[in-house]
Motif scaffolding. Structure first.
Motif, mmCIF file in Angstrom:
data_model
loop_
_atom_site.group_PDB
_atom_site.id
_atom_site.type_symbol
_atom_site.label_atom_id
_atom_site.label_comp_id
_atom_site.label_asym_id
_atom_site.label_seq_id
_atom_site.Cartn_x
_atom_site.Cartn_y
_atom_site.Cartn_z
ATOM 1 N N ALA A 607 0.771 -1.227 -0.185
ATOM 2 C CA ALA A 607 0.081 0.001 0.028
ATOM 3 C C ALA A 607 1.020 1.213 0.112
ATOM 4 C CB ALA A 607 -0.889 0.027 1.281
ATOM 5 N N ALA A 608 1.941 1.266 0.659
ATOM 6 C CA ALA A 608 2.886 2.296 0.732
ATOM 7 C C ALA A 608 3.686 2.717 -0.617
ATOM 8 C CB ALA A 608 3.886 2.216 2.037
ATOM 9 N N LEU A 609 3.755 1.514 -1.195
ATOM 10 C CA LEU A 609 4.656 1.565 -2.351
ATOM 11 C C LEU A 609 3.690 2.119 -3.578
ATOM 12 C CD1 LEU A 609 6.707 -1.677 -2.504
ATOM 13 C CD2 LEU A 609 7.580 0.842 -2.602
ATOM 14 N N LYS A 610 2.444 1.824 -3.478
ATOM 15 C CA LYS A 610 1.323 2.177 -4.323
ATOM 16 C C LYS A 610 1.279 3.493 -4.206
ATOM 17 C CE LYS A 610 -3.216 1.254 -6.024
ATOM 18 N NZ LYS A 610 -4.642 0.464 -5.851
ATOM 19 N N ALA A 611 0.975 4.213 -3.058
ATOM 20 C CA ALA A 611 0.723 5.547 -2.548
ATOM 21 C C ALA A 611 1.951 6.405 -3.029
ATOM 22 C CB ALA A 611 0.376 5.756 -0.769
ATOM 23 N N ALA A 612 3.225 5.500 -3.184
ATOM 24 C CA ALA A 612 4.278 6.729 -3.410
ATOM 25 C C ALA A 612 4.592 6.512 -4.820
ATOM 26 C CB ALA A 612 5.647 6.209 -2.514
ATOM 27 N N SER A 617 12.691 5.771 -1.450
ATOM 28 C CA SER A 617 13.323 6.927 -0.632
ATOM 29 C C SER A 617 12.851 8.332 -0.885
ATOM 30 C CB SER A 617 14.818 6.547 -0.654
ATOM 31 O OG SER A 617 15.242 6.716 -1.976
ATOM 32 N N GLY A 618 13.521 9.285 -0.298
ATOM 33 C CA GLY A 618 13.203 10.539 -0.664
ATOM 34 C C GLY A 618 11.645 11.040 -0.027
ATOM 35 N N PRO A 619 11.451 12.395 -0.137
ATOM 36 C CA PRO A 619 10.470 13.002 0.190
ATOM 37 C C PRO A 619 8.994 12.334 -0.385
ATOM 38 C CG PRO A 619 11.941 14.896 -0.496
ATOM 39 C CD PRO A 619 12.461 13.460 -1.058
ATOM 40 N N GLY A 620 8.181 11.877 0.504
ATOM 41 C CA GLY A 620 7.010 11.177 -0.291
ATOM 42 C C GLY A 620 6.948 9.941 -0.549
ATOM 43 N N GLY A 621 8.378 9.486 -0.222
ATOM 44 C CA GLY A 621 8.516 7.896 -0.549
ATOM 45 C C GLY A 621 7.834 6.854 0.398
ATOM 46 N N ALA A 622 7.949 5.667 0.117
ATOM 47 C CA ALA A 622 7.387 4.722 1.147
ATOM 48 C C ALA A 622 8.072 4.643 2.191
ATOM 49 C CB ALA A 622 7.377 3.271 0.124
ATOM 50 N N ALA A 623 8.999 4.709 2.095
ATOM 51 C CA ALA A 623 9.993 4.722 3.607
ATOM 52 C C ALA A 623 9.556 5.656 4.468
ATOM 53 C CB ALA A 623 11.448 4.685 3.208
ATOM 54 N N GLU A 624 9.297 6.963 4.088
ATOM 55 C CA GLU A 624 8.851 8.040 4.791
ATOM 56 C C GLU A 624 7.463 7.825 5.357
ATOM 57 O OE1 GLU A 624 7.427 12.141 3.232
ATOM 58 O OE2 GLU A 624 9.504 12.577 4.104
ATOM 59 N N LEU A 625 6.540 7.212 4.303
ATOM 60 C CA LEU A 625 5.283 7.033 4.814
ATOM 61 C C LEU A 625 4.975 5.862 5.898
ATOM 62 C CD1 LEU A 625 3.345 6.960 1.125
ATOM 63 C CD2 LEU A 625 3.655 8.708 2.891
ATOM 64 N N LEU A 626 5.898 5.083 5.745
ATOM 65 C CA LEU A 626 5.983 3.704 6.771
ATOM 66 C C LEU A 626 6.838 4.396 8.013
ATOM 67 C CD1 LEU A 626 6.514 0.872 4.618
ATOM 68 C CD2 LEU A 626 4.487 1.585 5.737
ATOM 69 N N GLY A 627 7.756 5.497 7.996
ATOM 70 C CA GLY A 627 8.532 5.660 9.137
ATOM 71 C C GLY A 627 9.617 4.858 9.400
ATOM 72 N N LEU A 628 10.207 4.579 8.376
ATOM 73 C CA LEU A 628 11.509 3.349 8.288
ATOM 74 C C LEU A 628 12.472 4.330 7.535
ATOM 75 C CD1 LEU A 628 9.710 -0.214 7.273
ATOM 76 C CD2 LEU A 628 10.178 0.826 9.475
#
Length: 646
Positions: A607-612, A617-628
């Motif tokens: 879901a995070a990858l789809k949203a991003a 990485s980077g602003p708005g990336g899946a890692a930022e959305l997941l807090g990882l």
């Protein structure tokens, strides 16, 4: 003095010739001509060579006025401290052809000051050398002449003029009395014998003596007779009397005058001699009551001393409190007061002084690197660096080069020798983060280095020795990975000498307020934001959340809330939990199988990858959305076999 020249070609002071140097061939005729010139003038006249700052001729009137000795003599010596003004005046005379001034006070050879008016004009000697003619007028002598002239006029004009002058002097006397009466400072005068001649109303009010009481009496013996401690103040030491005895102004910042009622009065005063020609007639004393000012200064000093005492006490208390904090909750920024954290810190204290390898396990974001740093800083190797290697971020083909280094030309792109991480960490600590991501075929080489403490750079035959302590960290269950054949058992045992398991944040909820306050303070300082208040409602809201991303997720949430805070109010944007399956029994924690946990984690990542849009990485990336961390998310993507593009 300046060397005269054309107006558009300024000159500079010329040094006089050294003693004994021969004069120019035209000096004698010039001097004789100048001497005849000045003797023809009745007023004090001087001829000055501005180039050499020398008086080359002076008539008898000038010699008497200045008390001159043999010539030539330095003209600037007659005007001590006025050389710049003297230079400007000479240049003005040379430029305009004539100049006059009353702004050049002079001094008699005896030291007596002279008030003069100068007229000056350029003068060319027979030899052609430029000189300046000075005509001096004694203003004091001129004033006396004016008085004599006025007296003659009054005598000629008769009684009417005398009465007019009498009225004038009476008005001047009244004006002087008015000035003395209006002055806020105390003023009194003494004659050359130390007897009081007058006192103004302010002096009467401050001292308690009327003017009639003090006139004709020894002022020192009346108000200045002893020191503040009661000891005798001899008259010969009195600065007031010394003003007219030595003809100098004396200023005293803090002393005691004694009032008529015997009470001391703290004063500052100036004693100025009254001089008439060569005679010192007495002194005028102007004094001011500084009792209130000195009392204010005393209170200020006491307040400053009290502030210093309180500051010192506060610093001592802060030092004590900091020590308490270090003992109870801080091992190099490990924040927490819960029992699980206390157990972790106890394990850190136990293993740090040893050289044993440590394996730190725990979910992502639980602070594994902080624990590794704490172990290193409390170990005997603290003086050497702790080298960090993120095993999840190293491409498979570069593992050996990253760990052991390589020689120039060892492979394509190896343009120079490179030092590996084992060599950098020699004498210190090597922290292997995400150690479970090391490819299986390279684990054997790592094991050999751990066993033998020797290695070779890629493309080099030379064996190098190293002395490193290994601290490894992983969010995987390495024992399960060993059972599945994905991790070497012998390497696992080599790393797992002293295991430390970090609890997830949901198992130590009492640490959430401490961590939130710490993260809020740190991010506001780093981002230069005004720190908003963390309320009990905020703490309750944060403590109720499960924090799947642990402390790292909490830090990201707090930082986002601090940035978005308005008027000092925080608002936390936390995901809402969606219940799945039957509700747990009251008081019981929900239980999920390992497969369900992995499926939920996989779905969350998708879901995070789809949203991003597939970005990690980077602003708005899946890692930022997941807090990882991006490296952690890359590891989980590979573990679940996900396709980012899809």
């Amino acid at each position: 003095m300046r060397n005269p020249g054309p107006p558009d070609a300024p000159t500079h002071p010329a040094a006089p010739p050294p003693p004994g140097a021969p004069a120019s061939r035209d000096a004698a005729p010039d001097a004789a001509w100048f001497d005849r010139l000045v003797r023809a003038t009745p007023s004090p006249s001087l001829v000055v060579d501005p180039t050499r700052d020398r008086i080359v001729a002076a008539n008898p009137a000038a010699r008497a006025l200045y008390g001159l000795g043999p010539l030539p003599a330095a003209f600037s010596a007659l005007h001590p401290g006025r050389l710049p003004r003297l230079i400007v005046f000479v240049e003005e005379a040379q430029h305009r052809g004539r100049a006059w001034t009353r702004d050049l006070p002079a001094r008699h050879a005896s030291g007596r000051p002279l008030t003069l008016e100068y007229e000056a004009a350029p003068l060319d000697a027979p030899s052609g050398a430029p000189h300046v003619l000075f005509l001096a007028a004694d203003l004091e002598e001129r004033a006396r002449r004016d008085l004599e002239s006025d007296a003659d006029t009054m005598l000629r004009r008769g009684l009417t003029e005398w009465r007019r002058m009498e009225r004038f002097f009476r008005q001047m006397d009244d004006l002087n009395n008015l000035i003395l009466s209006s002055a806020g400072d105390g003023i009194y005068g003494v004659d050359a014998d130390g007897l009081t001649t007058f006192a103004n109303p302010a002096a009467e009010r401050m001292l308690g003596w009327s003017e009639a009481d003090v006139i004709g009496r020894d002022m020192h013996g009346l108000i200045h007779h002893k020191h503040p401690d009661g000891s005798l103040y001899p008259a010969h030491e009195c600065p007031i009397y010394n003003a007219f005895r030595h003809a100098k102004v004396n200023r005293v910042d803090d002393e005691i005058f004694w009032r008529k009622d015997g009470r001391p009065l703290r004063v500052e005063y100036t004693s100025t001699p009254m001089i008439d020609g060569d005679d010192v007639l007495g002194a005028v004393v102007v004094f001011r009551d500084i009792t209130e000012r000195k009392e204010s200064e005393r209170r200020l000093r006491e307040a400053l001393a009290e502030n210093d005492r309180l500051k010192q006490r506060l610093e001592m208390e802060n030092e004590y409190l900091l020590e308490e904090i270090r003992e109870h909750r801080n091992h190099h920024e490990i924040i927490g007061a819960s029992r699980p954290i206390a157990e972790v810190l106890r394990q850190v204290d136990l293993v740090a002084p040893t050289g044993a390898n440590v394996l730190i396990t725990g979910e992502s974001g639980t602070g594994k690197e902080l624990v590794a740093q704490a172990i290193h800083m409390d170990s005997p190797r603290a003086a050497r660096p702790m080298i960090r290697v993120n095993c999840a971020a190293i491409p498979r083909e570069l593992f050996e080069s990253e760990f052991f280094g390589h020689a120039r030309g060892a492979f394509t792109g190896a343009l120079r020798d490179r030092v590996g991480r084992f060599e950098l960490a020699d004498g210190g600590t090597l922290f292997l983060d995400e150690v479970g991501e090391i490819p299986l075929e390279l684990q054997g080489k790592l094991l050999r280095v751990l066993q033998d403490q020797r290695f070779e750079r890629v493309g080099e035959d030379r064996t190098r020795a190293t002395d490193v302590r290994i601290i490894a960290a992983t969010n995987r269950d390495l024992a399960a990975e060993v059972a599945r054949g994905r991790f070497r058992e012998d390497l696992f045992f080599r790393l797992d000498v002293f295991p430390i398991a970090l609890p997830p944040l949901r198992d130590r909820r009492e640490d959430v307020p401490l961590l939130a306050e710490h993260f809020l303070t740190r991010c506001c300082r780093r981002l230069n934001l005004a720190k908003p208040a963390l309320t009990r409602a905020h703490v309750a809201e944060l403590s109720a959340y499960d924090w799947p991303g642990n402390a790292r997720e909490l830090e990201n949430v707090v930082e986002r809330a601090a940035i978005l805070s308005q008027r000092g109010k925080l608002r936390f944007d936390l995901p809402r939990a969606v219940p799945e399956g039957p509700a747990p029994a009251p008081g019981a924690a929900p239980v999920e199988t390992e497969e369900r946990v992995r499926a939920r984690e996989r779905a969350n990542i998708e879901a995070a990858l789809k949203a991003a849009g597939g970005r990690v990485s980077g602003p708005g990336g899946a890692a930022e959305l997941l807090g990882l961390k991006p490296t952690t998310l890359y590891s989980r993507i590979r573990r679940h076999g996900l396709d980012r593009g899809r």
